[in-house]
Design a protein around this motif. Structure first.
Motif, mmCIF file in Angstrom:
data_model
loop_
_atom_site.group_PDB
_atom_site.id
_atom_site.type_symbol
_atom_site.label_atom_id
_atom_site.label_comp_id
_atom_site.label_asym_id
_atom_site.label_seq_id
_atom_site.Cartn_x
_atom_site.Cartn_y
_atom_site.Cartn_z
ATOM 1 N N GLY A 135 0.797 -1.229 0.000
ATOM 2 C CA GLY A 135 0.000 0.000 0.000
ATOM 3 C C GLY A 135 0.824 1.270 0.000
ATOM 4 O O GLY A 135 0.383 2.304 -0.498
ATOM 5 N N SER A 136 2.032 1.223 0.544
ATOM 6 C CA SER A 136 2.855 2.438 0.580
ATOM 7 C C SER A 136 4.014 2.396 -0.413
ATOM 8 O O SER A 136 4.915 3.216 -0.353
ATOM 9 C CB SER A 136 3.372 2.692 2.004
ATOM 10 N N VAL A 137 3.977 1.436 -1.334
ATOM 11 C CA VAL A 137 5.008 1.381 -2.370
ATOM 12 C C VAL A 137 4.607 2.311 -3.520
ATOM 13 O O VAL A 137 3.530 2.159 -4.082
ATOM 14 C CB VAL A 137 5.185 -0.060 -2.911
ATOM 15 N N PRO A 138 5.470 3.290 -3.843
ATOM 16 C CA PRO A 138 5.117 4.246 -4.916
ATOM 17 C C PRO A 138 5.361 3.646 -6.292
ATOM 18 O O PRO A 138 6.329 3.992 -6.961
ATOM 19 C CB PRO A 138 6.045 5.433 -4.633
ATOM 20 N N GLU A 139 4.455 2.760 -6.683
ATOM 21 C CA GLU A 139 4.719 2.005 -7.916
ATOM 22 C C GLU A 139 4.733 2.877 -9.156
ATOM 23 O O GLU A 139 5.285 2.485 -10.175
ATOM 24 C CB GLU A 139 3.732 0.845 -8.072
ATOM 25 N N ASN A 140 4.128 4.077 -9.049
ATOM 26 C CA ASN A 140 4.179 4.988 -10.185
ATOM 27 C C ASN A 140 5.194 6.105 -9.983
ATOM 28 O O ASN A 140 5.106 7.159 -10.610
ATOM 29 C CB ASN A 140 2.795 5.593 -10.419
ATOM 30 N N GLY A 141 6.168 5.884 -9.085
ATOM 31 C CA GLY A 141 7.174 6.920 -8.842
ATOM 32 C C GLY A 141 6.545 8.131 -8.169
ATOM 33 O O GLY A 141 5.673 7.999 -7.316
ATOM 34 N N GLY A 142 7.002 9.308 -8.574
ATOM 35 C CA GLY A 142 6.460 10.534 -7.991
ATOM 36 C C GLY A 142 7.024 10.795 -6.613
ATOM 37 O O GLY A 142 8.185 10.479 -6.313
ATOM 38 N N LEU A 143 6.171 11.352 -5.750
ATOM 39 C CA LEU A 143 6.612 11.808 -4.434
ATOM 40 C C LEU A 143 6.116 10.862 -3.349
ATOM 41 O O LEU A 143 4.941 10.490 -3.343
ATOM 42 C CB LEU A 143 6.037 13.210 -4.174
ATOM 43 N N VAL A 144 7.014 10.479 -2.436
ATOM 44 C CA VAL A 144 6.561 9.838 -1.200
ATOM 45 C C VAL A 144 6.373 10.927 -0.159
ATOM 46 O O VAL A 144 7.267 11.750 0.059
ATOM 47 C CB VAL A 144 7.573 8.780 -0.708
ATOM 48 N N LEU A 145 5.177 10.940 0.454
ATOM 49 C CA LEU A 145 4.924 11.883 1.546
ATOM 50 C C LEU A 145 5.097 11.089 2.838
ATOM 51 O O LEU A 145 4.202 10.335 3.232
ATOM 52 C CB LEU A 145 3.504 12.451 1.441
ATOM 53 N N SER A 146 6.253 11.243 3.442
ATOM 54 C CA SER A 146 6.507 10.505 4.679
ATOM 55 C C SER A 146 5.972 11.303 5.860
ATOM 56 O O SER A 146 6.393 12.428 6.099
ATOM 57 C CB SER A 146 8.009 10.259 4.859
ATOM 58 N N LEU A 147 5.045 10.685 6.591
ATOM 59 C CA LEU A 147 4.447 11.373 7.741
ATOM 60 C C LEU A 147 5.235 11.123 9.025
ATOM 61 O O LEU A 147 4.796 11.483 10.108
ATOM 62 C CB LEU A 147 2.994 10.916 7.924
ATOM 63 N N GLU A 148 6.409 10.496 8.905
ATOM 64 C CA GLU A 148 7.117 10.040 10.105
ATOM 65 C C GLU A 148 7.562 11.174 11.032
ATOM 66 O O GLU A 148 7.803 10.949 12.206
ATOM 67 C CB GLU A 148 8.304 9.154 9.726
ATOM 68 N N ARG A 149 7.673 12.393 10.490
ATOM 69 C CA ARG A 149 8.095 13.501 11.376
ATOM 70 C C ARG A 149 6.912 14.276 11.967
ATOM 71 O O ARG A 149 7.101 15.219 12.718
ATOM 72 C CB ARG A 149 9.032 14.447 10.607
ATOM 73 N N MET A 150 5.725 13.885 11.604
ATOM 74 C CA MET A 150 4.539 14.431 12.298
ATOM 75 C C MET A 150 4.212 13.428 13.398
ATOM 76 O O MET A 150 3.296 12.612 13.259
ATOM 77 C CB MET A 150 3.365 14.615 11.323
ATOM 78 N N HIS A 151 5.000 13.507 14.470
ATOM 79 C CA HIS A 151 4.938 12.430 15.459
ATOM 80 C C HIS A 151 4.630 12.944 16.860
ATOM 81 O O HIS A 151 5.065 12.381 17.851
ATOM 82 C CB HIS A 151 6.230 11.618 15.449
ATOM 83 N N ARG A 152 3.834 14.014 16.915
ATOM 84 C CA ARG A 152 3.482 14.540 18.232
ATOM 85 C C ARG A 152 2.166 13.944 18.736
ATOM 86 O O ARG A 152 1.220 13.787 17.955
ATOM 87 C CB ARG A 152 3.328 16.068 18.171
ATOM 88 N N ILE A 153 2.163 13.646 20.012
ATOM 89 C CA ILE A 153 0.891 13.379 20.679
ATOM 90 C C ILE A 153 0.355 14.741 21.082
ATOM 91 O O ILE A 153 0.971 15.438 21.890
ATOM 92 C CB ILE A 153 1.088 12.449 21.894
ATOM 93 N N LEU A 154 -0.741 15.166 20.510
ATOM 94 C CA LEU A 154 -1.207 16.544 20.693
ATOM 95 C C LEU A 154 -1.986 16.718 21.990
ATOM 96 O O LEU A 154 -2.002 17.805 22.565
ATOM 97 C CB LEU A 154 -2.069 16.962 19.498
ATOM 98 N N ALA A 155 -2.650 15.661 22.435
ATOM 99 C CA ALA A 155 -3.420 15.761 23.685
ATOM 100 C C ALA A 155 -3.720 14.368 24.206
ATOM 101 O O ALA A 155 -4.016 13.454 23.433
ATOM 102 C CB ALA A 155 -4.717 16.516 23.452
ATOM 103 N N VAL A 156 -3.598 14.228 25.518
ATOM 104 C CA VAL A 156 -4.115 13.024 26.181
ATOM 105 C C VAL A 156 -5.207 13.530 27.110
ATOM 106 O O VAL A 156 -4.961 14.390 27.948
ATOM 107 C CB VAL A 156 -3.028 12.277 26.970
ATOM 108 N N ASP A 157 -6.419 13.030 26.913
ATOM 109 C CA ASP A 157 -7.595 13.543 27.608
ATOM 110 C C ASP A 157 -8.302 12.350 28.276
ATOM 111 O O ASP A 157 -9.315 11.863 27.777
ATOM 112 C CB ASP A 157 -8.489 14.243 26.577
ATOM 113 N N PRO A 158 -7.739 11.881 29.398
ATOM 114 C CA PRO A 158 -8.307 10.671 30.007
ATOM 115 C C PRO A 158 -9.752 10.854 30.465
ATOM 116 O O PRO A 158 -10.534 9.906 30.425
ATOM 117 C CB PRO A 158 -7.373 10.379 31.190
ATOM 118 N N ALA A 159 -10.129 12.078 30.846
ATOM 119 C CA ALA A 159 -11.506 12.301 31.307
ATOM 120 C C ALA A 159 -12.512 11.993 30.202
ATOM 121 O O ALA A 159 -13.626 11.554 30.472
ATOM 122 C CB ALA A 159 -11.674 13.743 31.782
#
Lengths: 470, 470
Positions: free
Chosen positions: A78-102
């Motif tokens: 599913g993440s193999v760019p079989e048609n070339g082009g651009l890979v958009l790697s989301l690996e650096r969007m790695h923040r936990i923005l909120a933990v809301d246990p309530a």
């Protein structure tokens, strides 16, 4: 290959180390766990939803294929760019923005690892149920894109059941907000679950509101050894027909057990031809009740022994032993991920064994039996063309059997490029046509993960060929 | 009003008593529980998917509006044919097609009543979790169309969580098949959950594969009386923050309790200003543990008393007493169905009380507090224009509060025509635009339940007016 104006636009958008174009850098983003290759011309690493929007808009304007990617642990390409082009790697969007246990909620960016979600939730007494075996190194974004599951889906459901809302960028480069921050909500269409499982072909997920579940008080289990595959399959059916739903119900067949025996002598008794590893969770008394009910359901003339297990280490011992062995045999295996209704498992497993024998192909089956989700492996020597052809014919017949038994060709791995040729076996042309049109709404230029999910003309020709063999 | 060629085509398709065109017959299909009226020109009663297909195709060809209808129990006007045309009553497609306890599945036609599903499931030790208060006389098709819920959603989830597959007819008159007969499946887009909750605007559901859940071993509860609304709201938050999820967590405020007191003296103590009815289910030991945990979470200086309840009759006594009273006051009430994150309930409920006081409008609140889903009622004399105007302004401010607290304008009733003007408050224009385009894919001519969900120009003007008042 990329239009110069596009490259210039991305160079302005992203600093140098977040827009890679060298062949060596691109090669690292050319494959996933399907072992297929598709080399992109560039890789981009956005930090924010706005950057994703700007990148997708650039791809849209210049007609550049964009393949979103988490950590590339998928097994269906599913993440193999079989048609070339651009890979958009989301690996650096790695923040936990909120933990809301309530509110039993965690808000994350797509590059957060599944394990990081579990760790952050555990502190507050919660977990996030999707648990693919790659949990330690796969991303939540990938889990959402594939609607990933794992052993605990039998009790807790799959990814789509544990997400409340998304922020995403469509193929037009537009930001959308789906779902609600509440556990109920019926205003507008459910775009959340439409995007979950769409494998990056509709929109790029940039933020997700995850629904957390309280950790069980305790976990224990049952192991059961059978002399006979069909007896084991019947036991699975009986276990799932009684009300105490196990939190995992994993199955290993003779082939899987033989792999284990060859490397870990003594771990599995010699006369075991099929084995169940059954996890139960809850309070001590619930566990006791469930164990008793499950032991009763295992009773069978062909049962060798079934016993309660207090510690999860010994419960999972055989399954853990299998994992590295499966990786060893991986280069020469065709790895499928079918699911059938649980009551049809006896017929399905007997059918697979018979088909493998008929086509003289080595076969190993294991998987999440409580969902009827069986990982069917055909082991082949890739240099033996005749054997490979027999294996492909066998696979084709297995898929026929799956469809005849009202099953699905993929329980959790997704279609990607690997199962694309077979999609037409499961989904009728009219329904597939509606899906294609939905795709066009989100991605009119077809830039998002092009080629995935929908069978091409060539695919259809190949599968039809397979059908003739059979 | 209907084109003669259309009427002739339906007359050929359906025998006489299944295609009604007299004014008297049409009037019976002109309203739902929203008490709004929209008289159709005809009513059709199909028996089969194929008949539905043929009828929709006829509407498509002749541009006739088609409003699908179960039993018309919705409260948001979703089944009111406000543009006239044809009502497609699914009430005669009422067969249970299969009960498959081994796979925990029931296959039904859309006209089966929710209660019939429960009865057929119970024999095998199962239930179907969606349980709107109209369960005895509402249809599964309506439950699916609105993604209905009810008190047990706090533990078991809503309709979308309990459906595996659909057969449906799109607005082009094409039959589609969505989902799988298995509990896992990731081949193609999740059209099942896109159609669930779409209020008949995308496709007409003609068959549904429902997922059943084992009946709990036992049911018991806790009742808790508070001197103070905010203390009660805090207790709700604490109950939902601990791991023992109740199977229902229902709330009544002072207004609701006063209604009960007026008709049932002695049922509710005089000093109770807010009350919780909390149901727990499971084994005897689970119930005991959960009751203890919930009693602990109720502890508050403003708690009058909280006590375990063994029988569900006394647990639900107050709620049952309220139901007919709400029906009595219904002609003069504005009945909303908002949901906010549970942790914001104290702020939300205090806010509603303050707004009702500020605008001098009588107010009664109750609902499914475990989901933060509160039925807010504003009681008005419909002949008092000034009061009605104050109530509309108050409602507008309540919606503002809901949105500010990350809530949703409808937890379970749906948009229909009642909440349509406010949809733009919750869903941004880009996302709403995607929904409109998805609608066009399924229903290019806009014949399926036209006018529902999406705000019209007029709606927007009216709401903007409301905003100015505030």
């Amino acid at each position: 290959m990329l239009p110069a104006a596009f490259t210039a636009r991305l160079t302005r958008l992203l600093d140098r180390e977040r827009f890679l174009t060298s062949a060596a850098d691109c090669m690292a983003y050319a494959y996933d766990n399907s072992r297929k290759l598709g080399v992109p011309e560039a890789v981009a690493f956005p930090y924010t939803t706005e950057e994703v929007r700007a990148i997708v808009a650039a791809c849209h304007d210049h007609g550049v294929a964009l393949t979103p990617r988490g950590r590339g642990t998928g097994t269906a390409g599913g993440s193999v760019p079989e048609n070339g082009g651009l890979v958009l790697s989301l690996e650096r969007m790695h923040r936990i923005l909120a933990v809301d246990p309530a509110n039993r909620i965690m808000v994350v960016e797509p590059g957060v690892l599944n394990q990081q979600v579990q760790d952050a939730a555990r502190v507050h007494g919660f977990f996030w149920p999707p648990d693919p075996s790659s949990a330690a190194y796969c991303t939540v974004g990938g889990n959402l894109a594939t609607c990933a599951a794992g052993p605990h889906a039998v009790k807790y459901g799959v990814t789509r059941d544990h997400v409340l809302a998304l922020t995403a960028v469509t193929g037009k480069g537009e930001i959308i907000h789906t779902g609600t921050y509440t556990t109920k909500g019926v205003v507008g269409y459910d775009l959340t679950r439409l995007i979950v499982g769409s494998e990056g072909t509709l929109a790029v997920i940039t933020e997700a509101v995850l629904k957390l579940t309280p950790l069980p008080e305790a976990v224990a289990g049952v192991t059961a050894h059978f002399r006979d595959l069909t007896a084991c399959a019947r036991a699975i059916t009986r276990i799932m027909a009684q009300p105490h739903v196990p939190s995992a119900l994993e199955f290993l067949d003779a082939g899987a057990l033989n792999l284990i025996r060859a490397h870990y002598p003594g771990l599995v008794p010699a006369d075991t031809h099929a084995m169940l590893m059954i996890e139960v969770d809850g309070s001590a008394s619930e566990i006791q009740t469930a164990q008793a009910a499950i032991l009763a359901a295992c009773a069978d003339p062909e049962l060798i022994q079934a016993q309660p297990v207090a510690d999860t280490v010994s419960l999972w011992a055989a399954r853990k032993a299998l994992s590295p062995l499966l990786r060893d045999i991986a280069p020469k295996k065709i790895n499928e991920d079918v699911a059938v209704p649980v009551s049809f498992l006896p017929e399905f497993l007997a059918g697979v064994v018979a088909l493998a024998r008929e086509h003289r192909v080595a076969n190993v089956n294991f998987g999440h039996a409580g969902n009827g989700n069986i990982h069917v492996n055909l082991l082949v020597n890739p240099d033996d063309e005749a054997e490979l052809a027999r294996a492909m014919t066998c696979l084709d017949r297995i898929f026929e059997l799956v469809i005849r038994l009202r099953g699905t060709l993929s329980g959790e791995h997704g279609v990607g490029r690997e199962k694309r040729p077979y999609v037409g076996r499961e989904i009728d042309p009219v329904t597939l046509g509606v899906m294609r049109e939905v795709k066009r709404v989100f991605d009119p230029k077809g830039i998002l993960n092009p080629g995935k999910i929908f069978p091409t003309e060539e695919d259809i020709a190949v599968t039809a060929g397979g059908k003739r063999h059979a």
